[in-house]
Design an enzyme around this catalytic site. Structure first.
Site, PDB file in Angstrom:
ATOM      1  N   ASP A  40       0.870  -1.182   0.000  1.00 47.70           N
ATOM      2  CA  ASP A  40       0.000   0.000   0.000  1.00 47.70           C
ATOM      3  C   ASP A  40       0.902   1.226   0.000  1.00 47.70           C
ATOM      4  OD1 ASP A  40      -3.338   0.105   1.174  1.00 47.70           O
ATOM      5  OD2 ASP A  40      -2.205   1.878   0.546  1.00 47.70           O
ATOM      6  N   ASP A  62       3.643   2.794  -4.539  1.00 47.45           N
ATOM      7  CA  ASP A  62       2.543   3.347  -5.331  1.00 47.45           C
ATOM      8  C   ASP A  62       2.410   2.415  -6.537  1.00 47.45           C
ATOM      9  OD1 ASP A  62       1.652   6.620  -6.608  1.00 47.45           O
ATOM     10  OD2 ASP A  62       1.080   4.628  -7.322  1.00 47.45           O
ATOM     11  N   CYS A  89      -6.287  -4.917  -5.049  1.00 46.87           N
ATOM     12  CA  CYS A  89      -7.408  -4.185  -4.442  1.00 46.87           C
ATOM     13  C   CYS A  89      -7.199  -2.680  -4.489  1.00 46.87           C
ATOM     14  CB  CYS A  89      -7.583  -4.599  -2.977  1.00 46.87           C
ATOM     15  SG  CYS A  89      -8.537  -6.092  -2.784  1.00 46.87           S
ATOM     16  N   TYR A 166     -14.453   6.746 -13.130  1.00 44.24           N
ATOM     17  CA  TYR A 166     -14.344   5.536 -12.307  1.00 44.24           C
ATOM     18  C   TYR A 166     -14.860   4.323 -13.081  1.00 44.24           C
ATOM     19  CZ  TYR A 166     -14.923   2.467  -8.253  1.00 44.24           C
ATOM     20  OH  TYR A 166     -14.847   1.411  -7.383  1.00 44.24           O
ATOM     21  N   PHE A 199     -19.922  -2.042  -0.597  1.00 40.32           N
ATOM     22  CA  PHE A 199     -19.320  -2.666   0.579  1.00 40.32           C
ATOM     23  C   PHE A 199     -18.962  -1.614   1.618  1.00 40.32           C
ATOM     24  CE2 PHE A 199     -18.429  -7.236  -0.153  1.00 40.32           C
ATOM     25  CZ  PHE A 199     -19.001  -7.351  -1.414  1.00 40.32           C
TER      26      PHE A 199
HETATM   27  C1  LIG Z   1     -17.639   2.378  -4.982  1.00 38.79           C
HETATM   28  C2  LIG Z   1     -17.946   1.096  -5.674  1.00 38.79           C
HETATM   29  O1  LIG Z   1     -17.225   0.937  -6.865  1.00 38.79           O
HETATM   30  C3  LIG Z   1     -19.428   0.817  -5.944  1.00 38.79           C
HETATM   31  C4  LIG Z   1     -20.126   1.998  -6.493  1.00 38.79           C
HETATM   32  O2  LIG Z   1     -19.840   2.412  -7.571  1.00 38.79           O
HETATM   33  S1  LIG Z   1     -21.265   2.718  -5.448  1.00 38.79           S
HETATM   34  C5  LIG Z   1     -21.926   4.025  -6.424  1.00 38.79           C
HETATM   35  C6  LIG Z   1     -21.139   5.265  -6.175  1.00 38.79           C
HETATM   36  N1  LIG Z   1     -21.794   6.380  -6.840  1.00 38.79           N
HETATM   37  C7  LIG Z   1     -21.172   7.535  -7.003  1.00 38.79           C
HETATM   38  O3  LIG Z   1     -20.024   7.697  -6.621  1.00 38.79           O
HETATM   39  C8  LIG Z   1     -21.980   8.627  -7.655  1.00 38.79           C
HETATM   40  C9  LIG Z   1     -21.092   9.763  -7.971  1.00 38.79           C
HETATM   41  N2  LIG Z   1     -21.892  10.919  -8.329  1.00 38.79           N
HETATM   42  C10 LIG Z   1     -22.128  11.911  -7.425  1.00 38.79           C
HETATM   43  O4  LIG Z   1     -21.753  11.855  -6.272  1.00 38.79           O
HETATM   44  C11 LIG Z   1     -22.902  13.086  -7.945  1.00 38.79           C
HETATM   45  O5  LIG Z   1     -23.562  12.738  -9.162  1.00 38.79           O
HETATM   46  C12 LIG Z   1     -21.948  14.258  -8.243  1.00 38.79           C
HETATM   47  C13 LIG Z   1     -21.295  14.729  -6.942  1.00 38.79           C
HETATM   48  C14 LIG Z   1     -20.881  13.850  -9.219  1.00 38.79           C
HETATM   49  C15 LIG Z   1     -22.695  15.404  -8.858  1.00 38.79           C
HETATM   50  O6  LIG Z   1     -23.793  15.552  -8.082  1.00 38.79           O
HETATM   51  P1  LIG Z   1     -24.727  16.846  -8.374  1.00 38.79           P
HETATM   52  O7  LIG Z   1     -25.343  16.738  -9.689  1.00 38.79           O
HETATM   53  O8  LIG Z   1     -23.928  18.061  -8.087  1.00 38.79           O
HETATM   54  O9  LIG Z   1     -25.784  16.614  -7.346  1.00 38.79           O
HETATM   55  P2  LIG Z   1     -25.506  16.534  -5.813  1.00 38.79           P
HETATM   56  O10 LIG Z   1     -25.901  17.857  -5.248  1.00 38.79           O
HETATM   57  O11 LIG Z   1     -24.144  16.016  -5.437  1.00 38.79           O
HETATM   58  O12 LIG Z   1     -26.494  15.398  -5.476  1.00 38.79           O
HETATM   59  C16 LIG Z   1     -27.863  15.570  -5.906  1.00 38.79           C
HETATM   60  C17 LIG Z   1     -28.648  14.746  -5.019  1.00 38.79           C
HETATM   61  O13 LIG Z   1     -28.351  13.382  -5.329  1.00 38.79           O
HETATM   62  C18 LIG Z   1     -27.833  12.725  -4.192  1.00 38.79           C
HETATM   63  N3  LIG Z   1     -26.789  11.832  -4.674  1.00 38.79           N
HETATM   64  C19 LIG Z   1     -25.511  12.128  -5.002  1.00 38.79           C
HETATM   65  N4  LIG Z   1     -24.901  11.014  -5.368  1.00 38.79           N
HETATM   66  C20 LIG Z   1     -25.796  10.008  -5.289  1.00 38.79           C
HETATM   67  C21 LIG Z   1     -25.759   8.609  -5.544  1.00 38.79           C
HETATM   68  N5  LIG Z   1     -24.670   8.020  -5.917  1.00 38.79           N
HETATM   69  N6  LIG Z   1     -26.881   7.881  -5.372  1.00 38.79           N
HETATM   70  C22 LIG Z   1     -28.011   8.458  -4.949  1.00 38.79           C
HETATM   71  N7  LIG Z   1     -28.122   9.779  -4.663  1.00 38.79           N
HETATM   72  C23 LIG Z   1     -27.014  10.530  -4.847  1.00 38.79           C
HETATM   73  C24 LIG Z   1     -27.276  13.816  -3.301  1.00 38.79           C
HETATM   74  O14 LIG Z   1     -27.285  13.380  -1.949  1.00 38.79           O
HETATM   75  C25 LIG Z   1     -28.245  14.956  -3.558  1.00 38.79           C
HETATM   76  O15 LIG Z   1     -29.414  14.764  -2.802  1.00 38.79           O
HETATM   77  P3  LIG Z   1     -30.133  16.110  -2.286  1.00 38.79           P
HETATM   78  O16 LIG Z   1     -30.324  17.003  -3.530  1.00 38.79           O
HETATM   79  O17 LIG Z   1     -31.433  15.603  -1.698  1.00 38.79           O
HETATM   80  O18 LIG Z   1     -29.170  16.698  -1.294  1.00 38.79           O
HETATM   81  N1  LIG Z   2     -16.160  -0.347  -1.222  1.00 38.76           N
HETATM   82  C1  LIG Z   2     -16.946  -0.622  -2.230  1.00 38.76           C
HETATM   83  O1  LIG Z   2     -18.179  -0.563  -2.168  1.00 38.76           O
HETATM   84  C2  LIG Z   2     -16.346  -1.022  -3.549  1.00 38.76           C
HETATM   85  C3  LIG Z   2     -17.208  -1.475  -4.544  1.00 38.76           C
HETATM   86  C4  LIG Z   2     -16.671  -1.843  -5.789  1.00 38.76           C
HETATM   87  C5  LIG Z   2     -15.304  -1.791  -6.004  1.00 38.76           C
HETATM   88  N2  LIG Z   2     -14.487  -1.337  -5.012  1.00 38.76           N
HETATM   89  C6  LIG Z   2     -13.058  -1.323  -5.289  1.00 38.76           C
HETATM   90  O2  LIG Z   2     -12.400  -2.130  -4.313  1.00 38.76           O
HETATM   91  C7  LIG Z   2     -11.064  -1.678  -4.115  1.00 38.76           C
HETATM   92  C8  LIG Z   2     -10.835  -1.436  -2.643  1.00 38.76           C
HETATM   93  O3  LIG Z   2     -11.749  -0.424  -2.267  1.00 38.76           O
HETATM   94  P1  LIG Z   2     -12.057  -0.124  -0.730  1.00 38.76           P
HETATM   95  O4  LIG Z   2     -13.503   0.158  -0.654  1.00 38.76           O
HETATM   96  O5  LIG Z   2     -11.449  -1.173   0.119  1.00 38.76           O
HETATM   97  O6  LIG Z   2     -11.269   1.248  -0.587  1.00 38.76           O
HETATM   98  P2  LIG Z   2     -10.277   1.799   0.522  1.00 38.76           P
HETATM   99  O7  LIG Z   2     -10.099   3.237   0.182  1.00 38.76           O
HETATM  100  O8  LIG Z   2     -10.739   1.388   1.870  1.00 38.76           O
HETATM  101  O9  LIG Z   2      -8.898   0.999   0.208  1.00 38.76           O
HETATM  102  C9  LIG Z   2      -8.176   1.265  -0.955  1.00 38.76           C
HETATM  103  C10 LIG Z   2      -6.706   1.103  -0.622  1.00 38.76           C
HETATM  104  O10 LIG Z   2      -5.953   1.292  -1.821  1.00 38.76           O
HETATM  105  C11 LIG Z   2      -4.821   2.071  -1.494  1.00 38.76           C
HETATM  106  N3  LIG Z   2      -4.325   2.780  -2.678  1.00 38.76           N
HETATM  107  C12 LIG Z   2      -4.954   3.773  -3.357  1.00 38.76           C
HETATM  108  N4  LIG Z   2      -4.173   4.223  -4.362  1.00 38.76           N
HETATM  109  C13 LIG Z   2      -3.036   3.477  -4.318  1.00 38.76           C
HETATM  110  C14 LIG Z   2      -1.833   3.473  -5.084  1.00 38.76           C
HETATM  111  N5  LIG Z   2      -1.641   4.331  -6.091  1.00 38.76           N
HETATM  112  N6  LIG Z   2      -0.870   2.583  -4.749  1.00 38.76           N
HETATM  113  C15 LIG Z   2      -1.041   1.723  -3.704  1.00 38.76           C
HETATM  114  N7  LIG Z   2      -2.148   1.676  -2.951  1.00 38.76           N
HETATM  115  C16 LIG Z   2      -3.124   2.552  -3.250  1.00 38.76           C
HETATM  116  C17 LIG Z   2      -5.309   3.026  -0.426  1.00 38.76           C
HETATM  117  O11 LIG Z   2      -4.202   3.542   0.325  1.00 38.76           O
HETATM  118  C18 LIG Z   2      -6.213   2.135   0.407  1.00 38.76           C
HETATM  119  O12 LIG Z   2      -5.515   1.500   1.459  1.00 38.76           O
HETATM  120  C19 LIG Z   2     -10.937  -0.412  -4.963  1.00 38.76           C
HETATM  121  O13 LIG Z   2     -10.313  -0.750  -6.200  1.00 38.76           O
HETATM  122  C20 LIG Z   2     -12.381   0.017  -5.221  1.00 38.76           C
HETATM  123  O14 LIG Z   2     -12.529   0.717  -6.426  1.00 38.76           O
HETATM  124  C21 LIG Z   2     -14.956  -0.951  -3.783  1.00 38.76           C
END
Ligand SMILES: C[C@H](O)CC(=O)SCCNC(=O)CCNC(=O)[C@H](O)C(C)(C)COP(=O)(O)OP(=O)(O)OC[C@H]1O[C@@H](n2cnc3c(N)ncnc32)[C@H](O)[C@@H]1OP(=O)(O)O
Ligand SMILES: NC(=O)c1ccc[n+]([C@@H]2O[C@H](COP(=O)([O-])OP(=O)(O)OC[C@H]3O[C@@H](n4cnc5c(N)ncnc54)[C@H](O)[C@@H]3O)[C@@H](O)[C@H]2O)c1
Length: 258
Positions: A40, A62, A89, A166, A199
């Site tokens: 890490d 890194d 990861c 992403y 998660f």
């Molecule tokens: C992490 C793992 O790989 C698994 C996943 O992928 S989990 C899914 C993760 N999803 C995301 O990261 C979504 C990223 N997108 C965002 O956060 C937003 O679209 C953005 C910040 C880029 C832009 O948002 P914007 O258009 O400015 O609207 P914003 O004001 O942030 O949010 C609008 C409303 O939607 C909600 N919202 C933001 N992201 C949301 C999401 N992912 N799901 C549901 N609601 C969401 C906000 O809470 C807000 O609610 P409110 O108006 O009642 O306060």
């Molecule tokens: N948490 C979720 O819901 C979720 C869902 C789908 C996919 N993922 C993926 O799972 C993986 C782990 O996510 P997490 O939720 O455990 O996140 P986390 O932020 O808890 O852990 C990620 C780890 O990666 C390390 N890292 C980041 N950039 C790095 C780099 N350049 N070199 C070495 N290490 C680096 C960070 O220091 C951290 O310890 C990620 O690839 C994420 O995209 C997470």
């Protein structure tokens, strides 16, 4: 007992092992008797986490650095004389729309580049160098020499608004899985990718609570966030099933993000 039928004794390298899914994988693997290298960032809790576990050493890097990854693999060979399993990861998230009309701001290019560099290029950098070590392993009776597990995301297929960078980085990892398996199958190395849903980790916790609640409500069953050890359990399953190869596996409670 044939090698790879259990984690016991396997030398495993886990990137992103200091937190979340990677940390849970380090914990499960060490408890199952594997010898684990936790890789890490130097700024991570890697040293502290490794010290809490048996048969675990922290090697900072890194994953986007060719030089630093090369040093991690050299040190792995020096300490453990081989490498059997690689779990990728390490990764970062970003939330940014392609264009924010309110701010009259297009998605910053350097932000897009950074996400692709860490998630996709970093994952490939680990693989391309780990394969050199795994290919030197004595094959087991099935001619197996190693296992590589990558981490994509459901966002690869159901990317939400604001997830263009992403989702691209994670779809690329899913897309790499089969050609990687085809490229390195001749060395007896299997490759699978896990696509986690939502998660309970620090990365997900960065989302607005409203978003987390909305996402959790759309998980079909069990309607909750995934436990990091459930991801680690999938990693163990992939290692221990010799016929699982070239596959991208969703682990998401039937979540389909809207
Ligand atoms: C992490 C793992 O790989 C698994 C996943 O992928 S989990 C899914 C993760 N999803 C995301 O990261 C979504 C990223 N997108 C965002 O956060 C937003 O679209 C953005 C910040 C880029 C832009 O948002 P914007 O258009 O400015 O609207 P914003 O004001 O942030 O949010 C609008 C409303 O939607 C909600 N919202 C933001 N992201 C949301 C999401 N992912 N799901 C549901 N609601 C969401 C906000 O809470 C807000 O609610 P409110 O108006 O009642 O306060
Ligand atoms: N948490 C979720 O819901 C979720 C869902 C789908 C996919 N993922 C993926 O799972 C993986 C782990 O996510 P997490 O939720 O455990 O996140 P986390 O932020 O808890 O852990 C990620 C780890 O990666 C390390 N890292 C980041 N950039 C790095 C780099 N350049 N070199 C070495 N290490 C680096 C960070 O220091 C951290 O310890 C990620 O690839 C994420 O995209 C997470």
């Amino acid at each position: 007992m044939s090698k790879f039928t259990s984690l016991k004794g396997l030398v495993s390298l886990v990137s992103g092992g200091a937190s979340g899914l990677g940390r849970a994988t380090v914990e499960r693997f060490t408890k199952q008797g594997a010898r684990v290298v936790l890789c890490d960032l130097p700024s991570s809790d890697g040293e502290k986490v490794a010290k809490q576990m048996d048969n675990c050493m922290f090697l900072p890097a890194d994953i986007t650095s060719e030089k630093e990854v090369k040093e991690v693999l050299r040190a792995t060979m020096e300490n453990y004389k081989c490498l059997d399993v690689l779990v990728n990861c390490a990764g970062i998230g970003v939330a940014r729309k392609t264009y924010s009309i309110q701010k009259n701001l297009p998605h910053p290019l350097d932000e897009f580049e950074r996400v692709l560099k860490v998630n996709t290029l970093g994952t490939f950098n680990m693989i391309r160098q780990a394969v050199i070590l795994m290919a030197q392993n004595e094959p087991n009776e099935d001619k197996a020499r190693g296992v590589i597990i990558n981490t994509s995301s459901v966002a690869a297929f159901d990317g939400q608004m604001g997830q263009v960078a992403y989702a691209a980085s994670k779809a690329a990892i899913a897309g790499m899985t089969l050609p990687l398996a085809r490229d390195i199958g001749e060395f007896g190395i299997r490759v699978c990718t896990i696509c986690p849903g939502v998660f309970d980790t620090p990365l997900l916790a960065a989302l607005p609570q409203k978003a987390i609640d909305a996402l959790t409500k759309t998980v079909v069953f069990p309607q909750r966030l995934g436990k990091p050890d459930e991801f680690a359990q999938m990693c163990q399953t992939i290692v221990e099933n010799p016929y699982l190869n070239g596959e991208t596996i969703r682990l998401d409670g039937a979540l389909r993000m809207v």
